[in-house]
Design an enzyme around this catalytic site. Sequence first.
Site: not given
Length: 294
Positions: A35, A37, A150, A187
Amino acid sequence: MKTFSKSSHLRNVLAKNKLSGKTIAFVPTMGNLHEGHIQLMRQAKKMADIVVASIFVNPLQFGANEDLESYPRTLSADKEKLFTEGVDYLLFPDVEEIYPEGMDKQTLIVVPALSDTLCGANRPGHFAGVATVVTKLFQIVQPDIAIFGKKDYQQLAIIEKMVKDLCMPINIVGVETARDVDGLALSSRNGFLTEEQRSIAPALHQTLLECRDAIACGFDSYQALEDYCTEALKHAGFEPDYFSVRDAETLQAVTCDTEEIVILAAAKLGKPRLIDNVTLTLNPSQDWGMLAVH
Ligand code: PAF
């Protein structure tokens, strides 16, 4: 969506788009898209006429004992997601395409001011690997805009500095970290967590938030906070690499000129190494009072 493995083919197609005045946003990735990306792709879609994504697991940024071989590769699921998001072009090169003469004699891009600290301290060469491949990808795509998450705060800072120092005419855009409902930053490495580790993992973000709350309340003994939070992470079951309160712009220690603080942490939880960060904008006129948090 059209997929290219040869950079020259993608370059030709993009040249035509540029000639007709279209703007290009680029999202480089290493695949195994989640999600987080997807949000980068959506931001790209909002900002330009054409969206280019790349999937390349870059060996140059992995250390000898790191997870290059086991890094998850999920091309067909990734392609489906990119197609659904309306990405126009995907670059999916192999290692020979990016490093035709091998990696040993590859010209490297090094951003010295920001690369040797935090994640760079224990991963020598990692950020040179990132900066070098991103430069190569920028040269191939020549985007107007490039989008990064970020979550990889230091990576984003390094790319912003590189683009500025090397006069690259690219607008670098950072997108807020996508999180699971319990706060865990998304991640590709989360997939390696066992069920038990997954239940512990949100403590990383929680500890960052507690540290930020303490600073927002006026606690400014940063070393004591770092030590306390490092111990808290160990207690929760992590093996911390660092927990650090820094100036958000320089990534150095906080000074009286600091306008924004970033609190960054990296810690192993079993095999996977997780990273996360939170920021805090200081308001000097209110004597270090909190202005905004992310
Ligand atoms: O953040 C990543 O996925 C990678 O470091 C990047 C920017 C695609 C370079 O390989």
